[in-house]
Scaffold this active site. Structure first.
Site, PDB file in Angstrom:
ATOM      1  N   GLU A  84       0.828  -1.206   0.000  1.00  0.00           N
ATOM      2  CA  GLU A  84       0.000   0.000   0.000  1.00  0.00           C
ATOM      3  C   GLU A  84       0.862   1.256   0.000  1.00  0.00           C
ATOM      4  OE1 GLU A  84      -3.329   2.414  -0.070  1.00  0.00           O
ATOM      5  OE2 GLU A  84      -3.251   0.249  -0.369  1.00  0.00           O
ATOM      6  N   TYR A  87       7.809   4.377   1.752  1.00  0.00           N
ATOM      7  CA  TYR A  87       8.374   5.721   1.861  1.00  0.00           C
ATOM      8  C   TYR A  87       9.781   5.607   2.431  1.00  0.00           C
ATOM      9  CZ  TYR A  87       9.306  10.473   3.359  1.00  0.00           C
ATOM     10  OH  TYR A  87       9.886  11.706   3.529  1.00  0.00           O
ATOM     11  N   VAL A  88      10.690   6.378   1.853  1.00  0.00           N
ATOM     12  CA  VAL A  88      12.054   6.499   2.356  1.00  0.00           C
ATOM     13  C   VAL A  88      12.363   7.984   2.474  1.00  0.00           C
ATOM     14  CG1 VAL A  88      14.501   6.047   1.881  1.00  0.00           C
ATOM     15  CG2 VAL A  88      12.775   4.318   1.293  1.00  0.00           C
ATOM     16  N   GLY A  98      15.022   1.606  -0.109  1.00  0.00           N
ATOM     17  CA  GLY A  98      13.812   1.177  -0.814  1.00  0.00           C
ATOM     18  C   GLY A  98      13.948  -0.235  -1.353  1.00  0.00           C
ATOM     19  N   TYR A 132      11.387   0.999  -9.846  1.00  0.00           N
ATOM     20  CA  TYR A 132      10.667  -0.282  -9.875  1.00  0.00           C
ATOM     21  C   TYR A 132      11.035  -1.094 -11.122  1.00  0.00           C
ATOM     22  CZ  TYR A 132       7.765   1.869  -6.233  1.00  0.00           C
ATOM     23  OH  TYR A 132       7.327   2.475  -5.094  1.00  0.00           O
TER      24      TYR A 132
END
Length: 161
Positions: A84, A87-88, A98, A132
């Site tokens: 969901e 965050y970094v 990440g 990603y």
């Protein structure tokens, strides 16, 4: 410097909410955050918890988080994990935090016998999309995401039974 990832604890609900607010600010949606510590504590750590949270630490400092929950694919007949939120902190981006969070979730999924890990990304967020895709993730362009909430959800729920 050492990086570690741990399951969040109920006493870290304020930290989780802080990360959520920072993520919403980055996503240009800070005005939409209605979450409260009380609500998060109930849904994340209460008797009917619906999701899990892990916190990434750089040495002793919390620098990121991931909130995830199980899903099921009726087509494949197998479960998966849905990410969901990830965050970094800006100062720690580009240092593997990440990737470590996603690798941790991939291990959770595989350890549970799940067949996939999925998430959504805003179409304008090119840095995240590039990150990603470098990991081997592929977009699912054949689907649109729909949502019912607020008045529309209430109206449908109040309809014929």
């Amino acid at each position: 410097m050492s990086l570690r990832i741990e399951n969040a604890r109920p006493d870290q609900t304020g930290l989780i909410l802080d990360f959520i607010r920072k993520l919403a600010d980055y996503d240009q949606m800070a005005h939409k955050v209605a979450a409260t510590e009380e609500g998060l504590r109930h849904w994340l750590f209460g008797d009917k918890s619906v999701a899990d949270v892990v916190i990434a630490y750089w040495d002793a400092a919390p620098v990121g988080f991931a909130l995830f929950y199980p899903t099921i694919s009726t087509f494949s007949g197998s479960p998966g994990l849905y990410l969901e939120d990830l965050y970094v902190e800006p100062d720690h981006r580009g240092h593997g935090v990440g990737k470590a969070l996603l690798a941790y979730l991939a291990r959770v999924a595989t350890d549970r016998g799940y067949g996939r890990l999925e998430w959504s990304v805003l179409t304008w967020n090119q840095p995240a999309i590039g990150f990603y895709e470098r990991l081997g993730a592929v977009p699912r362009n054949e689907w649109y995401v729909y949502r019912l909430s607020g008045d529309a959800l209430a109206k449908l729920a109040a309809g014929p039974r």
